[in-house]
Design an enzyme around this catalytic site. Structure first.
Site, mmCIF file in Angstrom:
data_model
loop_
_atom_site.group_PDB
_atom_site.id
_atom_site.type_symbol
_atom_site.label_atom_id
_atom_site.label_comp_id
_atom_site.label_asym_id
_atom_site.label_seq_id
_atom_site.Cartn_x
_atom_site.Cartn_y
_atom_site.Cartn_z
ATOM 1 N N ALA A 202 0.860 -1.190 0.000
ATOM 2 C CA ALA A 202 0.000 0.000 0.000
ATOM 3 C C ALA A 202 0.891 1.233 0.000
ATOM 4 O O ALA A 202 2.085 1.140 -0.275
ATOM 5 C CB ALA A 202 -0.940 -0.015 1.192
ATOM 6 N N ASN A 203 0.327 2.385 0.281
ATOM 7 C CA ASN A 203 1.126 3.619 0.336
ATOM 8 C C ASN A 203 0.545 4.544 1.392
ATOM 9 O O ASN A 203 -0.443 4.211 2.044
ATOM 10 C CB ASN A 203 1.187 4.276 -1.051
ATOM 11 C CG ASN A 203 -0.201 4.614 -1.568
ATOM 12 O OD1 ASN A 203 -0.888 5.461 -1.014
ATOM 13 N ND2 ASN A 203 -0.622 3.921 -2.612
#
Ligand code: C5P
Length: 391
Positions: A202-203
């Site tokens: 993810a980020n």
């Protein structure tokens, strides 16, 4: 406070119309129901009368004696067909008028919102596709159908939109404001790309900017579909939220939400996803080297929609998060992806997850440098520029 004429046609989803009536009345609207013969198979006249506090009309000739279909057609500020069966949509497209609902739909000058509900095969049938195209060309508004489990052991697009989504669509059509009657799709948040059943890539995107844009557009009267990856920020009120995880789900949700007048792609979509998602949790094996992670490219949602052959929104806005050469990169990105505007920001500082943003608006006409502003203010400025562009 508006007058809503609610036409309930034949679908097992007709029970959702009762909850919709409740939401509409709670907002102060007057609701007059029309129940078709098919609708009456799924929801009773008594239930609709009880919850709407109004007389339910279900017969052309009885209505004629009481109030007349022309008066009924003139009364509403908005006609809502929920659920709208394939049959009723076909009648509308053909201009048939053989019962009270179809006659009123032919006689009314009020805006019409349809909420289709049917089996996925019926929704995909070329006849229904052609009917929906005809209705859209005549300015009939649509909400849904949604993708998901159906009453039958089958799933796919065809499910009636949820009452809260129907209500948000109604409010948007009744709203004043420069974006009233417009539909805007917004993506927000990160995506999560599964590695195995418990891990993902993810980020740091928080969804704050994208969600603020959805709120600002709704405040200008737009009907907003917010397609969001997993975020901690709350669902905004008055906005239809579709929650997704991976980039491919996000693309599917965005495509299902079309057509739209504008689309804003604020999500930080993962560019890559693991090539193979393990069915079991990856194990560390003592003495063995760690496993490699092979990645494949995700679909580019912005580019796909900006280059959509049939359903490209009139205005497509992308974001560019860069850490160097922000404006030059954004200008190239605008051309490469085929979008109209790019909102470019430098994410080398605390922008991702932070409360403020300093952006440049890159359009065909040039570059505007906006000052560092709270994300809500960036959203308001962008929404008002979108309203100007669509005016
Ligand atoms: O190519 P890049 O990721 O820098 O482009 C950013 C813009 O493209 C953003 O508007 C983002 O929401 C969108 N995007 C997308 N799908 C992807 C990658 C980016 O919609 N797979």
């Amino acid at each position: 406070m508006a007058n809503l004429l609610l036409i309930v046609s034949g679908s097992v989803a007709a029970y959702k119309a009762l909850e919709l009536v409740r939401l509409a009345r709670r907002a102060g609207h007057a609701v007059t129901p029309i129940l078709t013969a098919g609708g009456a198979r799924f929801v009773t006249k008594e239930a609709l009368a009880g919850i709407s506090g109004a007389r339910v009309h279900d017969d052309l000739w009885a209505a004629e004696a009481e109030i007349g279909h022309i008066r009924l057609a003139r009364w509403p500020d908005l006609v809502v067909v929920a659920p709208a069966s394939a049959d009723l949509l076909a009648k509308m497209a053909a201009g048939l008028a053989d019962d009270l609902a179809s006659t009123v739909l032919l006689a009314t000058r009020a805006p019409v919102l349809v909420a289709p509900a049917m089996n996925p095969a019926m929704w995909a049938h070329p006849a229904t596709v052609a009917n929906m195209r005809t209705l859209a060309a005549r300015g009939v508004h649509r909400v849904g159908p949604e993708d998901g489990a159906m009453a039958e052991p089958e799933s796919g697009p065809g499910r009636l939109a949820e009452p809260a989504t129907l209500f948000a669509a109604i409010q948007a059509l009744l709203a004043d404001g420069p974006l009233a009657g417009r539909h805007v799709v917004v993506t927000s948040g990160p995506t999560q790309e599964a590695i195995d059943p418990v891990r993902y890539i993810a980020n740091r995107s928080s969804g704050r900017q994208g969600h603020a844009i959805a709120v600002a557009l709704a405040a200008l009267g737009a009907r907003v579909t917010l397609v969001s990856g997993p975020v901690a920020v709350a669902d905004p009120a008055g906005v239809a939220v579709v929650r997704v995880e991976g980039a491919r789900d996000m693309l599917a949700a965005v495509q299902a939400a079309l057509p739209a007048d504008a689309a804003v792609f604020a999500a930080a979509v993962a560019d890559f996803r693991p090539a193979d998602v393990g069915a079991q949790k990856m194990k560390k094996v003592p003495g063995a080297p760690p496993p490699g992670l092979a990645l494949v490219l995700n679909p580019d949602i912005l580019a796909t929609v900006a280059q959509h052959p049939a359903q490209r929104p009139g205005l497509v806005v992308g974001f560019a998060a860069e850490t160097e050469d922000v404006v030059a990169q954004a200008q190239q990105k605008r051309l490469r992806k085929g979008c109209d505007w790019i909102v470019a920001n430098d994410v080398s500082g605390d922008v991702m997850g932070g409360a403020e943003n300093a952006v440049h608006l890159v359009t065909a006409a040039g570059v505007e440098d906006w000052p560092r502003l709270p994300k809500e203010e960036v959203a308001r400025r962008l929404a008002s520029r979108i309203a100007q562009a669509l005016a």
